[in-house]
Scaffold this motif. Structure first.
Motif, mmCIF file in Angstrom:
data_model
loop_
_atom_site.group_PDB
_atom_site.id
_atom_site.type_symbol
_atom_site.label_atom_id
_atom_site.label_comp_id
_atom_site.label_asym_id
_atom_site.label_seq_id
_atom_site.Cartn_x
_atom_site.Cartn_y
_atom_site.Cartn_z
ATOM 1 N N LYS A 211 -19.140 25.418 74.308
ATOM 2 C CA LYS A 211 -18.396 24.163 74.183
ATOM 3 C C LYS A 211 -17.435 24.152 72.995
ATOM 4 N N LYS A 212 -17.659 25.017 72.029
ATOM 5 C CA LYS A 212 -16.923 24.945 70.765
ATOM 6 C C LYS A 212 -15.436 25.210 70.950
ATOM 7 N N ARG A 213 -14.631 24.381 70.318
ATOM 8 C CA ARG A 213 -13.190 24.575 70.262
ATOM 9 C C ARG A 213 -12.773 24.545 68.795
ATOM 10 N N ILE A 214 -12.249 25.648 68.321
ATOM 11 C CA ILE A 214 -11.914 25.780 66.900
ATOM 12 C C ILE A 214 -10.517 25.227 66.642
ATOM 13 N N ARG A 215 -10.449 24.215 65.774
ATOM 14 C CA ARG A 215 -9.156 23.640 65.390
ATOM 15 C C ARG A 215 -8.798 23.939 63.940
ATOM 16 N N ARG A 309 0.497 28.938 65.085
ATOM 17 C CA ARG A 309 -0.219 28.348 66.220
ATOM 18 C C ARG A 309 -0.646 26.910 65.956
ATOM 19 N N GLY A 310 -0.445 26.444 64.740
ATOM 20 C CA GLY A 310 -0.836 25.081 64.414
ATOM 21 C C GLY A 310 -2.279 24.935 63.987
ATOM 22 N N MET A 311 -2.935 26.040 63.654
ATOM 23 C CA MET A 311 -4.307 25.974 63.174
ATOM 24 C C MET A 311 -4.324 25.295 61.803
ATOM 25 N N ILE A 312 -5.265 24.375 61.596
ATOM 26 C CA ILE A 312 -5.397 23.685 60.313
ATOM 27 C C ILE A 312 -6.224 24.572 59.385
ATOM 28 N N LEU A 313 -5.660 24.904 58.224
ATOM 29 C CA LEU A 313 -6.276 25.888 57.339
ATOM 30 C C LEU A 313 -6.687 25.270 56.004
ATOM 31 N N GLY A 314 -7.752 25.836 55.437
ATOM 32 C CA GLY A 314 -8.219 25.412 54.127
ATOM 33 C C GLY A 314 -8.811 26.581 53.367
ATOM 34 N N VAL A 315 -9.069 26.367 52.077
ATOM 35 C CA VAL A 315 -9.705 27.369 51.220
ATOM 36 C C VAL A 315 -10.832 26.705 50.442
ATOM 37 N N ALA A 316 -11.958 27.400 50.349
ATOM 38 C CA ALA A 316 -13.072 26.976 49.497
ATOM 39 C C ALA A 316 -13.494 28.195 48.691
ATOM 40 N N SER A 317 -13.150 28.207 47.407
ATOM 41 C CA SER A 317 -13.356 29.393 46.576
ATOM 42 C C SER A 317 -13.971 29.011 45.243
ATOM 43 N N SER A 335 1.972 26.519 51.558
ATOM 44 C CA SER A 335 2.285 25.463 52.533
ATOM 45 C C SER A 335 1.453 25.584 53.801
ATOM 46 N N TYR A 336 0.789 26.722 53.998
ATOM 47 C CA TYR A 336 -0.030 26.911 55.191
ATOM 48 C C TYR A 336 -1.333 26.111 55.122
ATOM 49 N N PHE A 337 -1.744 25.753 53.912
ATOM 50 C CA PHE A 337 -3.086 25.207 53.714
ATOM 51 C C PHE A 337 -3.046 23.707 53.449
ATOM 52 N N LYS A 338 -3.846 22.982 54.224
ATOM 53 C CA LYS A 338 -3.938 21.538 54.039
ATOM 54 C C LYS A 338 -4.895 21.188 52.911
ATOM 55 N N SER A 339 -5.795 22.107 52.583
ATOM 56 C CA SER A 339 -6.767 21.864 51.515
ATOM 57 C C SER A 339 -7.080 23.174 50.812
ATOM 58 N N VAL A 340 -7.032 23.160 49.480
ATOM 59 C CA VAL A 340 -7.434 24.320 48.681
ATOM 60 C C VAL A 340 -8.364 23.807 47.586
ATOM 61 N N ILE A 341 -9.643 24.121 47.722
ATOM 62 C CA ILE A 341 -10.656 23.625 46.794
ATOM 63 C C ILE A 341 -11.234 24.799 46.018
ATOM 64 N N ARG A 361 -12.815 16.849 54.749
ATOM 65 C CA ARG A 361 -12.202 15.519 54.647
ATOM 66 C C ARG A 361 -10.685 15.632 54.532
ATOM 67 N N GLU A 362 -10.217 16.551 53.709
ATOM 68 C CA GLU A 362 -8.773 16.692 53.520
ATOM 69 C C GLU A 362 -8.088 17.265 54.759
ATOM 70 N N MET A 363 -8.813 18.076 55.519
ATOM 71 C CA MET A 363 -8.258 18.646 56.746
ATOM 72 C C MET A 363 -8.351 17.673 57.918
ATOM 73 N N GLY A 364 -9.190 16.644 57.772
ATOM 74 C CA GLY A 364 -9.336 15.648 58.827
ATOM 75 C C GLY A 364 -10.051 16.153 60.056
ATOM 76 N N LEU A 365 -11.021 17.052 59.855
ATOM 77 C CA LEU A 365 -11.721 17.664 60.985
ATOM 78 C C LEU A 365 -13.231 17.529 60.825
ATOM 79 N N PRO A 366 -13.960 17.418 61.943
ATOM 80 C CA PRO A 366 -15.426 17.426 61.882
ATOM 81 C C PRO A 366 -15.938 18.856 61.759
#
Length: 426
Positions: A211-215, A309-317, A335-341, A361-366
């Motif tokens: 069922k998983k769809r990766i956004r 492709r419009g994938m929403i990207l983030g960093v947790a480092s 500019s590719y990353f919506k969140s860099v933590i 939260r910053e990416m707006g995704l569950p």
């Protein structure tokens, strides 16, 4: 795209290996010795069954009644199967077990429409049993039902074939299939053989994957997307020199790096000295890190592809947040990353889940629509605590086998595989 899922039966669909259950109840000899020879590779299943047929004694009616009374299957198998039917995914059973108990258990659970492949049996009047092997392979003849042969037979009719299994007789089919869901002894085998797989405990896990769809994708940074070991070493060298100590050789750096800066310094300095040295390390690192930071092989190309492709990207480092953002800006992908933590942006570093929770939260995704990609055992623990699937990447501190001990959802061969798998939804 026509898809097929081939499922092992004993210990996979059935909660217990029904063959063992029946032997415990109806055998008249030492079946454990036969099983030991089989598990140790001294004999194949055909030879094992030829010996078992001589000691398995029981009236057919009594045996079938016993099976019905002890017919326990994974409670999540039915929802999995019904989902597959609704989404035009064919499901078939392929077993090196015996047809009479598979048929009886499917009847008991009202699943008789599922096709299955197994060794054939005929009860004899004296209470014995005759066993034949309609699905044997002429290549080796070890297994009664050659699961690899079954996979190959279906190749002409299906674009993708998935295999679900748990044991010794599933190995050849795992090598032959496009993707494997593995548990018990099959999982470490797949890891050792570099077979792409997901670990599972029950069919609820597999259903979740279907069922998983990766956004969105959250990445660790060092060892996953970038390398900055030289800058880290120069920062540590500054700390050691100011403390009047000689630093270890650069080639030994990886063995001393820990989840965060404080843990790394803890190995060499007292708690008071660690707190004094952290700002010294960071000051030197800030002076040199941009000149000594570069993408890992293929990382830039994969990020370009995901971004386009419009994938929403983030960093947790666990790298200091300012340095994480500075590195990405220097490399031209901020500019590719919506969140860099990074460290300092939240109250607790990895392995606590705070960074990923903030990024979500910053990416707006569950969490269920995101995967976390990292190269360390700490990353796997962090993702699990945060409730996201983790893809391990053996490009940093740990090997594929070491990462497998923490059971990430998937272990990638490289970042390119990440882009490829997004093209191949289940």
């Amino acid at each position: 795209m026509k898809r097929l899922i081939l499922c092992d039966f004993d210990g996979t669909i059935s909660v217990k290996d029904m063959g063992y259950v029946l032997l415990n109840r109806f055998s008249s000899g030492d079946w454990q010795a036969i099983d030991r020879d089989f598990c140790e590779g001294k004999i194949g299943s055909r030879e094992a069954y030829s010996r078992i047929a001589n000691i398995l004694k029981g009236n057919e009616a009594d045996v079938l009644r016993f099976i019905r009374e002890n017919s326990h299957i994974d409670p999540h198998f039915k929802p999995f199967y019904h989902y597959c039917r609704e989404h035009n995914i064919d499901v078939k059973i392929v077993s090196d077990g015996l047809d009479f108990y598979i048929r009886t258990m499917l009847e008991t659970h009202h699943l008789t429409e599922i096709p299955f492949y197994a060794n054939q049996t005929c009860f004899l009047r004296d209470g014995g049993m005759d066993i034949s092997y309609p699905h044997v392979s002429e290549e080796c003849g070890l297994c009664g039902t050659c699961k690899k042969r079954i996979v190959r037979i279906h190749r002409k009719d299906y674009e993708r074939i998935f295999f679900v299994g748990n044991g010794l007789s599933d190995r050849c089919a795992a090598r032959e299939s496009d993707f494997v869901f593995a548990k018990d002894s099959l999982y470490p085998y797949c890891i050792d053989q570099d077979i792409t797989c997901h670990p599972f405990q029950n069919f609820s896990d597999i259903l979740g994957d279907l069922k998983k769809r990766i956004r969105g994708i959250i990445f660790d940074l060092d060892g996953t997307l970038i390398e900055a070991y030289k800058a880290i070493y120069l920062g540590l060298k500054e700390v050691f020199q100011r403390s009047g100590r000689e630093i270890f050789p650069y080639g030994e750096l990886k063995q001393y790096l820990k989840a965060d800066l404080e843990s790394t310094l803890d190995q060499f300095f007292s708690p008071e000295e660690v707190q004094q040295n952290i700002p010294i390390m960071r000051k030197k690192y800030e002076e040199v890190y941009l000149d000594h930071t570069h993408f890992l092989n293929g990382a830039k190309e994969v990020l370009d592809l995901l971004h386009n492709r419009g994938m929403i990207l983030g960093v947790a480092s666990n790298k200091f947040g300012r340095f994480s953002r500075g590195a990405l800006n220097h490399l031209g992908v901020s500019s590719y990353f919506k969140s860099v933590i990074g460290a300092g942006d939240v109250s607790r570093n990895k392995p606590f889940p705070d960074m990923i929770h903030t990024a979500l939260r910053e990416m707006g995704l569950p969490p269920e629509e995101v995967v976390f990609v990292g190269d360390t055992l700490t990353d796997i623990e962090t993702g699990r605590e945060a409730g996201v699937d983790v893809y391990g990447l053996p490009t940093g501190f740990h090997t594929r086998k070491e990462l497998s001990q923490k059971r990430p959802k998937r272990i990638l061969k490289n970042l390119k595989e990440l882009a490829d798998l997004l093209d191949q939804s289940f």
